[in-house]
Design a protein around this motif. Sequence first.
Motif, PDB file in Angstrom:
ATOM      1  N   UNK A  35       0.827  -1.199   0.000  1.00 42.97           N
ATOM      2  CA  UNK A  35       0.000   0.000   0.000  1.00 42.97           C
ATOM      3  C   UNK A  35       0.864   1.252   0.000  1.00 42.97           C
ATOM      4  N   UNK A  36       0.217   2.342  -0.365  1.00 43.64           N
ATOM      5  CA  UNK A  36       0.854   3.659  -0.389  1.00 43.64           C
ATOM      6  C   UNK A  36      -0.003   4.572   0.467  1.00 43.64           C
ATOM      7  N   UNK A  37       0.637   5.355   1.317  1.00 43.52           N
ATOM      8  CA  UNK A  37      -0.079   6.313   2.138  1.00 43.52           C
ATOM      9  C   UNK A  37      -0.037   7.670   1.457  1.00 43.52           C
ATOM     10  N   UNK A  38      -1.185   8.344   1.409  1.00 41.30           N
ATOM     11  CA  UNK A  38      -1.274   9.666   0.804  1.00 41.30           C
ATOM     12  C   UNK A  38      -1.823  10.615   1.862  1.00 41.30           C
ATOM     13  N   UNK A  39      -1.132  11.737   2.077  1.00 40.02           N
ATOM     14  CA  UNK A  39      -1.546  12.688   3.103  1.00 40.02           C
ATOM     15  C   UNK A  39      -1.524  14.102   2.546  1.00 40.02           C
ATOM     16  N   UNK A  40      -2.418  14.920   3.074  1.00 39.09           N
ATOM     17  CA  UNK A  40      -2.502  16.335   2.756  1.00 39.09           C
ATOM     18  C   UNK A  40      -2.221  17.083   4.064  1.00 39.09           C
ATOM     19  N   UNK A  41      -0.952  17.264   4.426  1.00 38.86           N
ATOM     20  CA  UNK A  41      -0.602  17.716   5.777  1.00 38.86           C
ATOM     21  C   UNK A  41      -1.066  19.119   6.138  1.00 38.86           C
ATOM     22  N   UNK A  42      -1.307  19.979   5.182  1.00 32.67           N
ATOM     23  CA  UNK A  42      -1.695  21.347   5.500  1.00 32.67           C
ATOM     24  C   UNK A  42      -3.196  21.582   5.400  1.00 32.67           C
ATOM     25  N   UNK A  43      -3.963  20.551   5.110  1.00 28.65           N
ATOM     26  CA  UNK A  43      -5.411  20.682   5.000  1.00 28.65           C
ATOM     27  C   UNK A  43      -6.061  20.341   6.336  1.00 28.65           C
ATOM     28  N   UNK A  44      -6.997  21.168   6.772  1.00 30.34           N
ATOM     29  CA  UNK A  44      -7.662  20.874   8.042  1.00 30.34           C
ATOM     30  C   UNK A  44      -8.510  19.604   7.932  1.00 30.34           C
ATOM     31  N   UNK A  45      -8.546  18.851   8.981  1.00 29.07           N
ATOM     32  CA  UNK A  45      -9.385  17.645   9.073  1.00 29.07           C
ATOM     33  C   UNK A  45      -9.073  16.593   8.028  1.00 29.07           C
ATOM     34  N   UNK A  46      -7.849  16.540   7.548  1.00 26.87           N
ATOM     35  CA  UNK A  46      -7.512  15.500   6.572  1.00 26.87           C
ATOM     36  C   UNK A  46      -6.867  14.325   7.290  1.00 26.87           C
ATOM     37  N   UNK A  47      -7.146  13.158   6.783  1.00 23.65           N
ATOM     38  CA  UNK A  47      -6.556  11.960   7.347  1.00 23.65           C
ATOM     39  C   UNK A  47      -5.617  11.348   6.317  1.00 23.65           C
ATOM     40  N   UNK A  48      -4.881  10.351   6.730  1.00 24.50           N
ATOM     41  CA  UNK A  48      -4.014   9.630   5.805  1.00 24.50           C
ATOM     42  C   UNK A  48      -4.881   8.657   5.015  1.00 24.50           C
TER      43      UNK A  48
END
Length: 78
Positions: A35-48
């Motif tokens: 699997x690959x994890x994708x994250x949006x670190x600067x977006x509020x309420x975002x999860x991996x």
Amino acid sequence: MIRFVAIEQSPYLPVLTGEANDCIVLRKVSNDSNSIEMAFPFQPDSTIIHLSIIDAIMLRNAIDDLVSVKFLEKTGGQ
């Protein structure tokens, strides 16, 4: 392995041209990982978001379809 995509345009923050203020982070824990994890670190309420390899390939293909080679040729992109 970690890769990131810097994003210059954001609807939340004004940004100067050539200055990124957001990004997408992609991480594959090991070469054997399924699997690959994708994250949006600067977006509020975002999860991996966990993508299977098949899901990641489908995402890549969808982006390739939306950004066709013809479009890049017309705009002078690489």
